[in-house]
Design an enzyme around this catalytic site. Structure first.
Site, PDB file in Angstrom:
ATOM      1  N   HIS A 100       0.715  -1.325  -0.277  1.00  0.00           N
ATOM      2  CA  HIS A 100       0.022   0.433  -0.444  1.00  0.00           C
ATOM      3  C   HIS A 100       1.186   1.269  -0.168  1.00  0.00           C
ATOM      4  O   HIS A 100       1.574   1.731   1.324  1.00  0.00           O
ATOM      5  CB  HIS A 100      -0.762   0.346   1.349  1.00  0.00           C
ATOM      6  CG  HIS A 100      -1.524   1.504   1.710  1.00  0.00           C
ATOM      7  ND1 HIS A 100      -2.136   2.143   0.462  1.00  0.00           N
ATOM      8  CD2 HIS A 100      -1.365   2.432   2.391  1.00  0.00           C
ATOM      9  CE1 HIS A 100      -2.724   3.328   1.082  1.00  0.00           C
ATOM     10  NE2 HIS A 100      -2.374   3.212   2.837  1.00  0.00           N
ATOM     11  N   HIS A 102       0.942   5.491  -1.232  1.00  0.00           N
ATOM     12  CA  HIS A 102       1.011   7.186  -1.336  1.00  0.00           C
ATOM     13  C   HIS A 102       1.563   7.217  -2.299  1.00  0.00           C
ATOM     14  O   HIS A 102       1.647   8.584  -2.725  1.00  0.00           O
ATOM     15  CB  HIS A 102       0.842   8.113  -0.107  1.00  0.00           C
ATOM     16  CG  HIS A 102      -0.124   7.419   0.969  1.00  0.00           C
ATOM     17  ND1 HIS A 102      -0.039   7.796   1.835  1.00  0.00           N
ATOM     18  CD2 HIS A 102      -0.869   6.428   1.087  1.00  0.00           C
ATOM     19  CE1 HIS A 102      -0.281   7.245   3.151  1.00  0.00           C
ATOM     20  NE2 HIS A 102      -0.339   6.413   2.055  1.00  0.00           N
ATOM     21  N   TYR A 127       0.441  -4.746 -20.571  1.00  0.00           N
ATOM     22  CA  TYR A 127       0.973  -5.117 -18.852  1.00  0.00           C
ATOM     23  C   TYR A 127      -0.086  -4.133 -17.934  1.00  0.00           C
ATOM     24  O   TYR A 127      -0.056  -5.451 -17.249  1.00  0.00           O
ATOM     25  CB  TYR A 127       2.028  -4.418 -19.006  1.00  0.00           C
ATOM     26  CG  TYR A 127       3.488  -5.155 -20.040  1.00  0.00           C
ATOM     27  CD1 TYR A 127       3.507  -6.411 -20.264  1.00  0.00           C
ATOM     28  CD2 TYR A 127       3.355  -4.032 -20.937  1.00  0.00           C
ATOM     29  CE1 TYR A 127       4.099  -6.254 -20.671  1.00  0.00           C
ATOM     30  CE2 TYR A 127       3.814  -4.651 -21.880  1.00  0.00           C
ATOM     31  CZ  TYR A 127       4.737  -6.130 -21.678  1.00  0.00           C
ATOM     32  OH  TYR A 127       5.229  -6.475 -23.359  1.00  0.00           O
TER      33      TYR A 127
END
Length: 220
Positions: A100, A102, A127
């Site tokens: 995860h 940002h 892709y």
């Protein structure tokens, strides 16, 4: 449990891999400050980067270890976003790792209005289709809101990745390197999407996507 689950013998290696990939992501500007978190599935729970930890300065001995009930077993205090990872693992038996971030371009897309909530990035490249497929957008929740875990759980069974509105992507993979590479592919596609947003584009059509699914035996 999936083949991606580690034995106790592998835990040391996986801790080192988290440190390696965390440093790589940080050094290449895909995460900044203490943002982002990484986890890896074990046979008796999972490893997670600590809260307020810079991914470029991780200590393998300090990575948090949690059991499958979400209890903190050892290491530093786990990221406050642990529930994001747990929700994804509970719905995706084949997930061996979750990233995860940002990351700039993915986060930028997550702030845009008018996105298709069921598939918020077009299939610009083969892709992206191969590593991500469809990318649903999850509505905004404040950081640390447990309700976000329930929102992820509702989509994770059908999708290896989701984009959190005004936040960033959560991406799973069979292994840590697969999850990292998929996250990077998502970020590059988000970058292309932003670069091309005022230009006519030619995304892959249904027949081209179906061919990829068939040839590469993609899970849809």
């Amino acid at each position: 449990m999936s083949a991606a689950v580690a034995t106790g013998r592998d835990e040391h290696r996986l801790r080192e891999e988290i440190v390696h990939f965390g440093r790589s992501l940080f050094n290449r500007g895909l995460t900044a400050g203490s943002s982002g978190n990484i986890s890896v599935r074990l046979d008796d729970g999972w490893l997670l980067t600590p809260t307020n930890a810079c991914l470029g300065e991780l200590d393998p001995a300090e990575l948090a270890k949690l059991d499958w009930d979400g209890r903190h077993v050892s290491g530093a205090q786990p990221s406050k976003e642990a529930f994001l990872h747990r929700s994804m693992y509970e719905e995706r038996a084949g997930a061996g790792a979750i990233v995860h971030l940002h990351s700039t371009h993915s986060a930028a897309v997550s702030c845009m209005g008018g996105l298709d909530c069921e598939d918020c990035l077009p299939p610009l490249t083969a892709y992206f289709v191969m590593k991500i497929g469809k990318l649903p957008l999850i509505p905004y929740y404040r950081p640390g809101d447990p309700a976000l875990g329930d929102a992820i759980r509702g989509l994770a069974r059908k999708h290896c990745a989701v984009l959190l509105a005004n936040h960033g992507p959560v991406v799973s993979g069979t292994t840590l390197d697969a999850a990292v590479y998929a996250t990077e592919e998502l970020e590059e596609t988000a970058k292309l999407f932003l670069l091309l947003r005022d230009l006519p584009t030619r995304p892959l059509n249904d027949a081209q996507i179906d061919e990829l699914v068939r040839v590469f035996k993609l899970q849809r």
